[in-house]
Design a protein around this motif. Structure first.
Motif, PDB file in Angstrom:
ATOM      1  N   ALA A   7     -13.625  -7.439  -6.396  1.00 30.18           N
ATOM      2  CA  ALA A   7     -14.262  -6.137  -6.615  1.00 30.18           C
ATOM      3  C   ALA A   7     -13.492  -5.370  -7.671  1.00 30.18           C
ATOM      4  CB  ALA A   7     -14.307  -5.339  -5.312  1.00 30.18           C
ATOM      5  N   ILE A   8     -14.215  -4.834  -8.651  1.00 31.14           N
ATOM      6  CA  ILE A   8     -13.595  -4.135  -9.775  1.00 31.14           C
ATOM      7  C   ILE A   8     -14.255  -2.783  -9.964  1.00 31.14           C
ATOM      8  CG2 ILE A   8     -13.116  -4.193 -12.254  1.00 31.14           C
ATOM      9  CD1 ILE A   8     -13.427  -7.294 -12.047  1.00 31.14           C
ATOM     10  N   ASP A   9     -13.452  -1.733  -9.996  1.00 30.77           N
ATOM     11  CA  ASP A   9     -13.916  -0.408 -10.416  1.00 30.77           C
ATOM     12  C   ASP A   9     -13.144  -0.069 -11.677  1.00 30.77           C
ATOM     13  OD1 ASP A   9     -15.002   2.245 -10.456  1.00 30.77           O
ATOM     14  OD2 ASP A   9     -13.094   2.946  -9.620  1.00 30.77           O
ATOM     15  N   GLY A  10     -13.794  -0.231 -12.822  1.00 31.76           N
ATOM     16  CA  GLY A  10     -13.123  -0.026 -14.096  1.00 31.76           C
ATOM     17  C   GLY A  10     -13.494   1.303 -14.703  1.00 31.76           C
ATOM     18  N   GLY A  11     -12.596   2.265 -14.622  1.00 32.75           N
ATOM     19  CA  GLY A  11     -12.844   3.583 -15.180  1.00 32.75           C
ATOM     20  C   GLY A  11     -12.239   3.749 -16.553  1.00 32.75           C
ATOM     21  N   ASN A  12     -12.395   4.957 -17.109  1.00 35.53           N
ATOM     22  CA  ASN A  12     -11.814   5.237 -18.415  1.00 35.53           C
ATOM     23  C   ASN A  12     -10.314   5.446 -18.339  1.00 35.53           C
ATOM     24  OD1 ASN A  12     -14.155   5.433 -20.343  1.00 35.53           O
ATOM     25  ND2 ASN A  12     -14.860   6.884 -18.806  1.00 35.53           N
ATOM     26  N   SER A  13      -9.820   5.959 -17.216  1.00 40.98           N
ATOM     27  CA  SER A  13      -8.398   6.272 -17.105  1.00 40.98           C
ATOM     28  C   SER A  13      -7.635   5.300 -16.218  1.00 40.98           C
ATOM     29  CB  SER A  13      -8.210   7.695 -16.566  1.00 40.98           C
ATOM     30  OG  SER A  13      -8.824   7.831 -15.290  1.00 40.98           O
ATOM     31  N   LEU A  19      -9.319  -7.832  -3.756  1.00 42.38           N
ATOM     32  CA  LEU A  19      -9.787  -9.119  -3.280  1.00 42.38           C
ATOM     33  C   LEU A  19     -10.190  -8.925  -1.829  1.00 42.38           C
ATOM     34  CD1 LEU A  19      -7.253 -11.654  -4.829  1.00 42.38           C
ATOM     35  CD2 LEU A  19      -9.666 -11.342  -5.438  1.00 42.38           C
ATOM     36  N   VAL A  20     -11.438  -9.264  -1.512  1.00 44.53           N
ATOM     37  CA  VAL A  20     -12.007  -8.988  -0.197  1.00 44.53           C
ATOM     38  C   VAL A  20     -12.391 -10.302   0.473  1.00 44.53           C
ATOM     39  CG1 VAL A  20     -13.830  -7.762   1.050  1.00 44.53           C
ATOM     40  CG2 VAL A  20     -12.897  -6.793  -1.065  1.00 44.53           C
ATOM     41  N   ALA A  21     -11.985 -10.466   1.730  1.00 46.43           N
ATOM     42  CA  ALA A  21     -12.344 -11.651   2.496  1.00 46.43           C
ATOM     43  C   ALA A  21     -13.768 -11.546   3.018  1.00 46.43           C
ATOM     44  CB  ALA A  21     -11.368 -11.829   3.662  1.00 46.43           C
ATOM     45  N   ALA A  22     -14.308 -12.668   3.483  1.00 45.15           N
ATOM     46  CA  ALA A  22     -15.681 -12.689   3.977  1.00 45.15           C
ATOM     47  C   ALA A  22     -15.878 -11.789   5.178  1.00 45.15           C
ATOM     48  CB  ALA A  22     -16.088 -14.114   4.314  1.00 45.15           C
ATOM     49  N   ASP A  23     -14.799 -11.510   5.926  1.00 45.54           N
ATOM     50  CA  ASP A  23     -14.926 -10.630   7.095  1.00 45.54           C
ATOM     51  C   ASP A  23     -14.760  -9.161   6.745  1.00 45.54           C
ATOM     52  OD1 ASP A  23     -12.230 -10.373   6.613  1.00 45.54           O
ATOM     53  OD2 ASP A  23     -11.578 -11.003   8.613  1.00 45.54           O
ATOM     54  N   GLY A  24     -14.644  -8.842   5.443  1.00 48.36           N
ATOM     55  CA  GLY A  24     -14.522  -7.462   4.998  1.00 48.36           C
ATOM     56  C   GLY A  24     -13.108  -6.940   4.908  1.00 48.36           C
ATOM     57  N   SER A  25     -12.122  -7.732   5.253  1.00 49.36           N
ATOM     58  CA  SER A  25     -10.740  -7.267   5.167  1.00 49.36           C
ATOM     59  C   SER A  25     -10.257  -7.329   3.719  1.00 49.36           C
ATOM     60  CB  SER A  25      -9.830  -8.100   6.064  1.00 49.36           C
ATOM     61  OG  SER A  25      -9.906  -9.464   5.721  1.00 49.36           O
ATOM     62  N   VAL A  26      -9.395  -6.389   3.352  1.00 53.22           N
ATOM     63  CA  VAL A  26      -8.844  -6.322   2.001  1.00 53.22           C
ATOM     64  C   VAL A  26      -7.594  -7.191   1.944  1.00 53.22           C
ATOM     65  CG1 VAL A  26      -7.837  -4.836   0.248  1.00 53.22           C
ATOM     66  CG2 VAL A  26      -9.794  -4.030   1.577  1.00 53.22           C
ATOM     67  N   LEU A  27      -7.619  -8.200   1.091  1.00 52.15           N
ATOM     68  CA  LEU A  27      -6.487  -9.117   0.964  1.00 52.15           C
ATOM     69  C   LEU A  27      -5.432  -8.578   0.000  1.00 52.15           C
ATOM     70  CD1 LEU A  27      -8.524 -12.434   0.675  1.00 52.15           C
ATOM     71  CD2 LEU A  27      -7.485 -11.437   2.731  1.00 52.15           C
ATOM     72  N   ALA A  28      -5.857  -7.837  -1.021  1.00 51.88           N
ATOM     73  CA  ALA A  28      -4.921  -7.267  -1.992  1.00 51.88           C
ATOM     74  C   ALA A  28      -5.620  -6.180  -2.772  1.00 51.88           C
ATOM     75  CB  ALA A  28      -4.400  -8.343  -2.944  1.00 51.88           C
ATOM     76  N   ALA A  29      -4.847  -5.200  -3.211  1.00 49.42           N
ATOM     77  CA  ALA A  29      -5.363  -4.088  -4.012  1.00 49.42           C
ATOM     78  C   ALA A  29      -4.365  -3.783  -5.110  1.00 49.42           C
ATOM     79  CB  ALA A  29      -5.591  -2.856  -3.141  1.00 49.42           C
ATOM     80  N   VAL A  30      -4.831  -3.767  -6.350  1.00 51.54           N
ATOM     81  CA  VAL A  30      -3.959  -3.458  -7.479  1.00 51.54           C
ATOM     82  C   VAL A  30      -4.632  -2.438  -8.377  1.00 51.54           C
ATOM     83  CG1 VAL A  30      -2.828  -5.716  -7.439  1.00 51.54           C
ATOM     84  CG2 VAL A  30      -4.830  -5.363  -8.886  1.00 51.54           C
ATOM     85  N   ARG A  31      -3.819  -1.744  -9.147  1.00 52.75           N
ATOM     86  CA  ARG A  31      -4.321  -0.730 -10.075  1.00 52.75           C
ATOM     87  C   ARG A  31      -3.693  -0.930 -11.440  1.00 52.75           C
ATOM     88  NH1 ARG A  31      -4.562   5.295  -8.052  1.00 52.75           N
ATOM     89  NH2 ARG A  31      -6.350   4.337  -7.014  1.00 52.75           N
ATOM     90  N   GLY A  32      -4.496  -0.727 -12.472  1.00 53.26           N
ATOM     91  CA  GLY A  32      -4.012  -0.820 -13.834  1.00 53.26           C
ATOM     92  C   GLY A  32      -4.638   0.253 -14.699  1.00 53.26           C
ATOM     93  N   PRO A  33      -4.367   0.212 -15.986  1.00 55.72           N
ATOM     94  CA  PRO A  33      -4.903   1.246 -16.885  1.00 55.72           C
ATOM     95  C   PRO A  33      -6.398   1.092 -17.087  1.00 55.72           C
ATOM     96  CG  PRO A  33      -3.786  -0.462 -18.136  1.00 55.72           C
ATOM     97  CD  PRO A  33      -3.524  -0.766 -16.692  1.00 55.72           C
ATOM     98  N   GLY A  34      -7.015   2.143 -17.587  1.00 57.06           N
ATOM     99  CA  GLY A  34      -8.427   2.074 -17.931  1.00 57.06           C
ATOM    100  C   GLY A  34      -8.659   1.046 -19.024  1.00 57.06           C
TER     101      GLY A  34
END
Length: 331
Positions: A7-13, A19-34
């Motif tokens: 899953a990607i939410d790519g904003g300007n800033s 990364l989401v498992a089939a059961d809906g659990s979040v396996l990892a979350a990272v943030r980077g620049p726009g």
């Protein structure tokens, strides 16, 4: 087993990746620049997204080579027109990140994050301003949202320019006195507005620095300054217009309807604008519910991905309740 959704939410800033498992659990979350493709180009945009996906895979203890997931759900600022979405989808498919991929404007992620079923209207006010709507039968409504040439008014960059414009004219005598002038000077630590203009002109201040004037504008408006109040009222009017026009296009005026608000500007000031926006929407849609979305839009991208692969309702509920703590820039 590979994750179900990249899953990607790519904003300007900033850019958020889950990364989401089939059961809906979040396996990892990272943030980077726009990494909006409009600003950096498609290739650099995808290079940046791939780097974040590899970081997320490493954080989850998974292989860092493609494919990263079963499905990629990318919601991107700068994917404003269907032809742009199609181009980006083809480019992502060529990268082999997943078996399938969808690309939507990032406003669709906001709508899905703020509703149980992705039906309703979303208005985002971040660096720019945009709105989308989805009807119960799947019909959509959207705007080009590519600046003043497509009829836009608002967004953080625009409001920052307006605040500086009025401050400059108050200083040099072309405009009325306004408390925006001392507030802008204090924000930049400058002696004169002309000094700020010169710094922008010679790239000693980045143009993005003007976005930081949005909180200043709202603070001055709360103090009763006439010019600042007029700008804030105009923003509420524009958000109300985007919402009500979308409701009308989709035939959602005569029953319950959700209008969700999000983006950096509204996250900071949306609650101050909420009563005015709600009043404007209720004039044409009496059963409308207007609210500021608390969930990060990347959750909406993940939900869209789970929708696409036919995940069960329990997985959707689990992801909707998740509160990921991204690792990386500005996290």
């Amino acid at each position: 087993m590979r994750p179900a959704v990249l899953a990607i939410d790519g904003g300007n800033s900033k850019t958020d990746v889950l990364l989401v498992a089939a059961d809906g659990s979040v396996l990892a979350a990272v943030r980077g620049p726009g990494a909006s493709p409009q600003h950096v180009g498609v290739r650099r945009c995808l290079d940046s997204l791939a780097s974040l996906a590899r970081r997320a895979a490493a954080l989850a203890g998974l292989p860092t080579a493609e494919p990263f997931a079963v499905h990629t759900a990318a919601c991107l600022a700068g994917a404003d027109l269907p032809r742009e979405e199609a181009e980006l989808r083809r480019a992502i498919e060529e990268r082999g990140w997943s078996d399938s991929a969808t690309v939507d404007n990032d406003t669709f992620a906001l709508l899905r994050a703020g509703t149980d079923d992705g039906v309703g209207v979303a208005v985002v006010c971040g660096a720019g301003i945009n709105a989308v709507g989805v009807a119960p039968d799947g019909r959509t409504s959207r705007f080009p949202a590519i600046g003043r040439i497509s009829g836009d008014w608002g967004g953080g960059a625009f409001l920052g320019q307006e605040a500086l414009w009025w401050a400059v004219r108050a200083e040099d005598g072309r405009g009325a006195p306004t408390e925006l002038l001392p507030a802008v000077l204090a924000h930049f630590g400058a002696r004169t507005a002309a000094e700020v203009v010169e710094a922008l002109h010679f790239d000693e201040l980045p143009a993005t620095a003007l976005h930081g004037l949005c909180p200043v504008l709202f603070e001055v408006a709360e103090g009763g300054d006439a010019i600042a109040c007029e700008l804030v009222d105009r923003l509420a009017e524009e958000i109300g217009l985007l919402a009500t026009v979308t409701l009308r296009r989709l035939g959602l005026l005569d029953g319950p309807a959700a209008v969700v608000l999000g983006g950096g500007v509204l996250a900071g000031a949306g609650r101050r604008l909420l009563p005015d926006i709600t009043r404007r929407c209720a004039k044409v849609s009496p059963e409308v519910e207007v609210r500021v979305v608390e969930a990060p839009p990347v959750i909406g991208a993940g939900l869209l991905g789970l929708d696409r692969i036919g995940a069960d309702p329990a997985a959707l509920r689990r992801l909707a309740r998740a509160e990921p703590r991204p690792v990386g820039q500005d996290a």
